[in-house]
Design a protein around this motif. Structure first.
Motif, PDB file in Angstrom:
ATOM      1  N   SER A   1       0.817  -1.210   0.000  1.00 19.63           N
ATOM      2  CA  SER A   1       0.000   0.000   0.000  1.00 19.63           C
ATOM      3  C   SER A   1       0.853   1.263   0.000  1.00 19.63           C
ATOM      4  O   SER A   1       0.414   2.310  -0.475  1.00 19.63           O
ATOM      5  CB  SER A   1      -0.950  -0.004   1.204  1.00 19.63           C
ATOM      6  OG  SER A   1      -0.233  -0.101   2.423  1.00 19.63           O
TER       7      SER A   1
ATOM      8  N   ALA B   1       1.598   1.997  -3.578  1.00 18.65           N
ATOM      9  CA  ALA B   1       0.400   2.550  -4.213  1.00 18.65           C
ATOM     10  C   ALA B   1       0.198   4.009  -3.824  1.00 18.65           C
ATOM     11  O   ALA B   1      -0.229   4.833  -4.648  1.00 18.65           O
ATOM     12  CB  ALA B   1      -0.822   1.720  -3.820  1.00 18.65           C
TER      13      ALA B   1
ATOM     14  N   ARG C   1       0.193   7.154  -6.413  1.00 16.49           N
ATOM     15  CA  ARG C   1      -0.929   8.094  -6.509  1.00 16.49           C
ATOM     16  C   ARG C   1      -0.418   9.532  -6.562  1.00 16.49           C
ATOM     17  O   ARG C   1      -0.841  10.326  -7.405  1.00 16.49           O
ATOM     18  CB  ARG C   1      -1.878   7.909  -5.323  1.00 16.49           C
ATOM     19  CG  ARG C   1      -3.034   8.916  -5.302  1.00 16.49           C
ATOM     20  CD  ARG C   1      -3.918   8.716  -4.084  1.00 16.49           C
ATOM     21  NE  ARG C   1      -4.732   7.521  -4.208  1.00 16.49           N
ATOM     22  CZ  ARG C   1      -5.932   7.482  -4.781  1.00 16.49           C
ATOM     23  NH1 ARG C   1      -6.452   8.589  -5.308  1.00 16.49           N
ATOM     24  NH2 ARG C   1      -6.608   6.357  -4.838  1.00 16.49           N
TER      25      ARG C   1
ATOM     26  N   GLU D   1      -5.988   7.541  -0.650  1.00 16.89           N
ATOM     27  CA  GLU D   1      -5.596   6.138  -0.794  1.00 16.89           C
ATOM     28  C   GLU D   1      -6.225   5.283   0.296  1.00 16.89           C
ATOM     29  O   GLU D   1      -6.631   4.140   0.048  1.00 16.89           O
ATOM     30  CB  GLU D   1      -4.072   6.014  -0.760  1.00 16.89           C
ATOM     31  CG  GLU D   1      -3.545   4.627  -1.089  1.00 16.89           C
ATOM     32  CD  GLU D   1      -3.840   4.190  -2.513  1.00 16.89           C
ATOM     33  OE1 GLU D   1      -3.902   2.960  -2.744  1.00 16.89           O
ATOM     34  OE2 GLU D   1      -4.012   5.060  -3.396  1.00 16.89           O
TER      35      GLU D   1
ATOM     36  N   GLN E   1      -9.869   4.627  -0.732  1.00 15.55           N
ATOM     37  CA  GLN E   1      -9.999   3.685  -1.842  1.00 15.55           C
ATOM     38  C   GLN E   1      -9.602   2.270  -1.437  1.00 15.55           C
ATOM     39  O   GLN E   1     -10.249   1.293  -1.819  1.00 15.55           O
ATOM     40  CB  GLN E   1      -9.133   4.129  -3.015  1.00 15.55           C
ATOM     41  CG  GLN E   1      -9.165   3.149  -4.193  1.00 15.55           C
ATOM     42  CD  GLN E   1      -8.317   3.618  -5.354  1.00 15.55           C
ATOM     43  OE1 GLN E   1      -8.339   4.792  -5.724  1.00 15.55           O
ATOM     44  NE2 GLN E   1      -7.546   2.710  -5.939  1.00 15.55           N
ATOM     45  N   ARG E   2      -8.560   2.151  -0.640  1.00 12.24           N
ATOM     46  CA  ARG E   2      -7.991   0.836  -0.353  1.00 12.24           C
ATOM     47  C   ARG E   2      -8.626   0.155   0.856  1.00 12.24           C
ATOM     48  O   ARG E   2      -8.777  -1.076   0.871  1.00 12.24           O
ATOM     49  CB  ARG E   2      -6.481   0.981  -0.138  1.00 12.24           C
ATOM     50  CG  ARG E   2      -5.744  -0.314   0.145  1.00 12.24           C
ATOM     51  CD  ARG E   2      -4.252  -0.083   0.162  1.00 12.24           C
ATOM     52  NE  ARG E   2      -3.754   0.218  -1.164  1.00 12.24           N
ATOM     53  CZ  ARG E   2      -3.256  -0.693  -1.997  1.00 12.24           C
ATOM     54  NH1 ARG E   2      -3.197  -1.965  -1.634  1.00 12.24           N
ATOM     55  NH2 ARG E   2      -2.816  -0.340  -3.190  1.00 12.24           N
TER      56      ARG E   2
END
Length: 446
Positions: free
Chosen positions: A268, A271, A275, A348, A351-352
């Protein structure tokens, strides 16, 4: 080929080649040019930029759990059926029958190893101070490890050791200074300690930030007030926007929800960086690239070794961030000073990890049923409970089983009817904190 066609082909080729960036020898993509890597090395090696020293205190030697012991304790917890317990300060409770001789032997070995490590640390500190060490009595060593324990978990390493922590001070060109000390003290049976050279900084608690600033940040990231309350409630279990943790199984964990790169060097955290790189490339350059940190298109960390200039990708990059506190500090400082990086963390996280739109499938009476989490869990306390679990475990399990059980016990046929039993469901899903007791959050009906 006509002149026009040749010109068009050359233009397309230039775009394609330019978009790929430079390459290392052998065709591996290079994320930093030679000049950029040289700049990173020059920057980080300026006088006063990075100072490593012994920490202040009564003596340099202390007693700590060893990473090898922590790995063994995780295996022991698994053998006892306790590995799925939340990572708290307490020894997790076994879910099955554990041979009494196992726990008796583990306790005896732990106390013996701690005493031996204390004696070693005291002796080393005495010698460092110019004093003659005083002999210290030790408890009786434990007997031979039970054969069944040895077969189930493996040969136990030393559970504790005398170590000498080091302090690190990093100063940026802005004048911002951060400091760390390695050999993080953890509970004596903590099962997630992995890197003795790792450090921790818990960050600035969200509750201490000006309310209007936090509301502006959450609104700018697209959160509703409900979602903002949920995230703010769970954040104290993780850290502030500027939190950094490099000593445990997350490898490098950053921010208010502890985005972790894990052993792959992506996760993560990768990610999150990707982003910001895509949505705010200029800010990403300011926050990370100029210091030697980047991310691949598939979310693996990239790091330039400040001492050698080597470009590392994935797991090697993550381990370099653990080892070199100059790179560690970049994340903390971005979290403390970059509004963009903070907004990216919030986006993030939603979304995650935010579970409202997750659709769960479970079986009741031989029939497969599906339901959206947000149609069942409607209180802030309930959503925080699930958000906490998903952030820490990466999954909402055992929520499908809990829903199936509640439907069966109450003879329900429509899964949306579960909303009337939200408190019962949330109570069964409690994880690291009891959000049902938090008066600042909306609560499910009694």
């Amino acid at each position: 080929m006509t002149g026009l066609a040749r010109a068009m082909w050359m233009g397309i080729a230039a775009v394609v080649i330019g978009g790929m960036g430079s390459t290392k020898q052998g065709g591996t993509p290079a994320y930093f040019t030679d000049d950029e890597r040289a700049h990173v090395m020059a920057y980080w090696n300026e006088p006063g930029r990075y100072i490593v020293s012994a920490p202040k205190g009564d003596g340099p030697w202390v007693v700590r759990l060893t990473p090898a012991a922590s790995i063994w304790f995780l295996a022991y917890n698994r053998a006892c059926g306790a590995a799925k317990a939340p990572p708290t300060q307490q020894v997790p409770q076994a879910s099955g029958t554990v041979p009494a001789e196992w726990e008796k032997w583990v306790t005896a070995k732990l106390e013996y190893d701690l005493a031996r490590a204390r004696a070693a640390a005291d002796a080393a500190n005495s010698l460092a101070a110019g004093r003659q060490p005083s002999p210290q009595p030790l408890p009786a060593p434990p007997p031979a490890v039970p054969q069944s324990l040895l077969q189930a978990v493996g040969n136990p390493p030393p559970f504790a050791a005398a170590v000498a922590p080091m302090s690190y001070t990093v100063t940026l060109d802005s004048g911002t200074t951060v400091s760390y000390t390695d050999q993080v003290p953890v509970p004596k049976r903590y099962a997630y300690f992995r890197y003795a050279e790792g450090v921790i900084y818990p960050g600035t608690p969200l509750r201490s930030l000006p309310k209007q600033d936090l509301e502006k940040l959450f609104t700018g990231a697209g959160l509703t007030p409900f979602e903002a309350h949920v995230m703010a409630a769970v954040s104290p279990l993780e850290g502030g926007f500027d939190a950094i943790n490099t000593y445990d199984t997350g490898v490098v964990s950053v921010g208010f929800i502890q985005f972790a790169c894990l052993s792959s060097g992506g996760g993560s955290l990768g990610a999150l960086l990707l982003r910001e790189k895509r949505e705010a490339p200029a800010d990403f350059e300011r926050d990370f690239r100029r210091f030697g940190l980047d991310v691949t298109p598939d979310g693996l960390l990239v790091a330039v070794d400040p001492d050698t200039g080597a470009e590392l990708i994935g797991q090697p990059a993550a381990l370099k961030i653990v080892q070199d506190k100059r790179l560690t500090a970049v994340f903390q400082i971005a979290g403390a000073h970059s509004d963009t990086f903070r907004r990216m963390q919030v986006r993030e996280a939603k979304q995650r990890f935010y579970p409202a739109d997750d659709v769960l499938t479970f079986t009741v009476g031989g029939k497969d049923l599906s339901v959206r989490v947000g149609d069942i869990i409607r209180s802030e306390a309930g959503m925080a409970t699930l958000f906490d679990r998903k952030v820490n475990r990466g999954t909402l399990d055992p929520l499908p089983q809990v829903m199936s059980q509640v439907m069966t016990e109450h003879s329900l046929t429509d899964p949306k009817a579960l909303s009337a039993y939200e408190r019962e469901i949330v109570s069964a899903m409690r994880y690291r904190r009891n959000f049902l007791a938090d008066a600042t959050l909306t609560q499910p009906a009694p």
